[in-house]
Design an enzyme around this catalytic site. Structure first.
Site, short mmCIF file in Angstrom:
data_model
loop_
_atom_site.label_atom_id
_atom_site.label_comp_id
_atom_site.label_asym_id
_atom_site.label_seq_id
_atom_site.Cartn_x
_atom_site.Cartn_y
_atom_site.Cartn_z
N ASP A 452 0.83 -1.20 0.00
CA ASP A 452 0.00 0.00 0.00
C ASP A 452 0.87 1.25 0.00
O ASP A 452 2.07 1.21 0.29
CB ASP A 452 -0.91 -0.01 1.23
N ASP A 516 -10.56 1.77 -3.37
CA ASP A 516 -11.01 1.45 -2.02
C ASP A 516 -12.53 1.36 -1.95
O ASP A 516 -13.08 0.94 -0.92
CB ASP A 516 -10.54 2.53 -1.04
#
Length: 712
Positions: A452, A516
């Site tokens: 990430d 997301d």
């Protein structure tokens, strides 16, 4: 001018060919692309008069072609291909072609300006199978003093009847949004200064004819393979000629070339399609599959489960093992433990950089959890965010000087998600991260990393100088070094979702976390934009909970399941406490994905135009079957469903039509559904292509899945 390799054309042309296209360069007065389109006979000589330009009044006395490297010094008044200086001098170089090296499908051009002490090597490679062009420049300082480079751009001319543009915009949880713009006068410029590919400004652009749509029409689509700051633009000159341009966006003073040093642009990838947007998409997919993507092992893409939306930071080993047992029953094949597993990571304000297992949460370490997951037949994956550091961390307290920024000059940069960025050009910080990740992968049976990157770069400085470009290159080196040590570990590129999605990072990774946002309605648009450039097998697409955590919207499982089906499927939820019917639905769509997975991840993707802008119709096909999704995003514009025509079918074959999945609400949207929905007819391909089927009346935010299977 000298030539190397095969001889340059006596007519002063280089003619590259691929399966469907010809690309022609003229070499004098400057290298310029004068044709890129449908394939033409390469054995027939080209006449210079085909490309001769008139010279209008009140203009310079000589016509200037649109060069691969536009030069101010030659009187090109558009955006220059190069900008820089040497203490205020050598700011307008004029290059001469020194050599041409050709081979089948490629050409390398060497240009030099000894007066300014600069040399440029330009390389073009036209892929024979996919028709995708790769273009790059390398600039070398041949002078005796430093040269400050401000810009080195890649330029593509496009036809003068390309009167529209498609560009891409977005934000967090709303990536890959498309807009179609007029391209008649002036220009379009889009810049990204966020230090990663970005959610906002995906580096892609399409120039196309007015009448071009999914199935037909001419276009050129391009993508800059670069994970940092960039600029893309399209310009119409006052004489009507048009071009696209892409470049790494350099900060002030960021690139200073010492004598003998070189700077290389990122690769620009482009394709000409005479078969509309589907043709572009299919060619890019083919290129990615054969030239960009490299999986460590040849195997089916495993169905994912990610713990984030199930537990967030609340890690308890027994609960996690119970989750693993539950999702294994659903058909999950890879279990990813997300954020919260490392020392003192109880929320998002602390501990980034301290990449050791938290003994408070995992007193026996991760190994019992991993063993349990492996015994269930699932791979184990782990979330990491190596580039980041929290000020509330042992790492920062020990090494505040490793932070990327200008704190030593008295500046204070804003935090992002309470976190900051490590200076990867600092060798000690780089080696610490490489050692930490190497230890994790060496000490544990980890087959997958979700990598990430949750914030933009602000005040990105290394030793006081701008370091956006250098940070991106150092990130590539870090991931390359880790993969060299652990070649069988797959890596997902995630940056708050789709913030680092491009071809250059895909050379090193194997999956993108597309967004997301797991809201299936939003995902329909996000995935539609992304799939213009990337094949489904790298597009992470999860079935989320009924209540989306990013939009607070609720959706029926059929919309969530069908939306996730057409990517690399996963699930993201807490299975504990779910009703049996919900668990059965998860299992159903995971099984459907597995049933069609070979087709989804190797077939030919397509989109069909729709008369209702609120209807998405898309699918994937091979020689034996077509799998098609019909998704009604909004309230239908008309009381009756539109006709579904399928020009993607083979007109000579017969197809069995089957409804694989349909909304339960059909009994309420229609008194009488179309007969074919229940009787599974066999229909000729030419009839399905030309006449088509009447679609059922659908509620907004609903989806159905159809298959068309070739009858023997």
């Amino acid at each position: 001018m000298s030539t190397k390799g095969s001889e340059a054309s006596p007519e002063n042309f280089v003619h590259l060919q691929s399966a469907h296209t010809s690309l022609i360069l003229t070499l004098k007065p400057v290298p310029a692309m004068v044709y890129w389109g449908k394939k033409i006979d390469a054995d027939t000589s080209l006449n210079d008069s085909l490309f001769d330009l008139p010279v209008g009044q009140a203009r310079l006395d000589e016509a200037m072609p649109l060069a691969l490297l536009p030069e101010q010094g030659r009187g090109d008044f558009g955006s220059p291909g190069i900008e820089g200086h040497r203490d205020g001098k050598d700011w307008a170089p004029v290059f001469e072609l020194m050599s041409v090296t050709t081979s089948p499908g490629s050409v390398q051009l060497l240009l030099s300006d000894p007066r300014s002490g600069l040399e440029v090597c330009t390389k073009l490679v036209l892929d024979e199978d996919s028709d995708v062009l790769t273009l790059n420049h390398t600039l070398t300082n041949t002078g005796t003093t430093n040269y400050s480079l401000q810009r080195l751009a890649l330029t593509l001319p496009v036809d003068d009847d390309f009167l529209d543009l498609i560009s891409f915009h977005g934000r967090w949880s709303h990536e890959f949004q498309q807009q179609r713009l007029s391209f008649k006068h002036g220009g379009f410029v889009q810049e990204n200064r966020r230090g990663r590919t970005s959610h906002e400004s995906f580096p892609g652009l399409v120039a196309l004819q007015k009448e071009t749509h999914e199935l037909s029409g001419n276009l050129i689509g391009m993508h800059l393979g670069w994970s940092g700051n960039h600029r893309i633009q399209a310009q119409v000159k006052s004489d009507g000629r048009r071009y696209l341009q892409a470049e790494a966006l350099l900060a002030a003073g960021e690139i200073s070339l010492a004598p003998g040093e070189s700077f290389a642009t990122p690769d620009l990838y482009a394709v000409f399609s005479a078969e509309g947007l589907n043709g572009m998409m299919q060619r890019f997919h083919q290129f990615v599959r054969h030239q960009i993507l490299s999986f460590p092992q040849s195997k089916l893409r495993p169905v994912h489960f990610n713990t984030w939306e199930g537990i967030y930071f609340d890690h308890e080993p027994q609960r996690i093992m119970e989750m693993a047992t539950a999702v294994a029953r659903l058909g999950v094949e890879r279990f990813i433990l997300d954020d919260g597993w490392f020392t003192n990571r109880d929320d998002d304000t602390r501990a980034l950089g301290d990449w050791q297992v938290d003994k408070r949460k995992y007193p026996e370490g991760l190994k019992p959890v991993i063993e349990h997951i492996n015994q269930l037949g699932m791979e184990f994956g782990l979330w990491v965010e190596p580039e980041m550091v929290s000020k509330n961390s042992a790492l920062f307290r020990a090494h505040p000087e490793w932070m990327l920024g200008m704190d030593e000059l008295g500046y204070q940069q804003p935090a992002g998600r309470h976190q900051f960025v490590l200076d990867l050009q600092n060798p000690d910080a780089f080696n610490y991260l490489l050692s930490s990740l190497d230890s994790l992968l060496t000490d544990h049976h980890i087959g997958y990393l979700k990598w990430d990157m949750n914030r933009e770069l602000v005040q990105a400085a290394h030793q006081g100088s701008a370091a956006y470009h250098g940070q991106t290159l150092a990130y590539y080196r870090l991931i390359d070094a880790l993969r060299e040590k652990h070649p069988y570990v797959e890596i997902e590129s995630c940056a708050s979702g789709g913030g680092r999605v491009d071809y250059e990072v895909l050379k090193r990774t194997h999956r993108f976390w597309t967004s997301d946002c797991n809201d299936a309605l939003e995902r329909q648009t996000i995935q539609r934009g992304m799939q213009l450039f990337f094949p489904p097998e790298v597009m992470g697409s999860h079935i989320g909970p009924r209540l989306s955590h990013t939009t607070r919207r609720c959706h029926d499982m059929s919309l969530r399941g069908i939306t996730a089906l057409f990517g690399h499927m996963g699930a993201e939820l807490d299975p504990q406490g779910l009703e049996d019917c919900e668990l059965r639905a998860f299992s159903k769509y995971i099984a459907l994905h597995k049933q069609y997975r070979p087709l989804l991840h190797s077939g030919t993707s397509f989109v069909l135009p729709s008369v209702d802008s609120g209807t998405h119709i898309y699918g994937v096909k091979d020689d034996s079957v077509v799998l098609l999704a019909v998704v009604q995003l909004t309230m239908p514009e008309h009381a009756l469903g539109q006709r579904l025509r399928l020009p993607v079918l083979c007109k000579e074959k017969r197809y069995r039509v089957e409804v694989v999945d349909a909304p339960a609400a059909f009994s309420k949207t229609m008194k009488h559904p179309p007969v074919w929905i229940e009787k599974m007819p066999v229909v000729n391909g030419d009839q399905l292509s030309q006449i088509g089927l009447s679609l059922p009346v659908m509620d907004p935010e609903s989806a159905m899945l159809l298959s068309f299977t070739v009858e023997p």
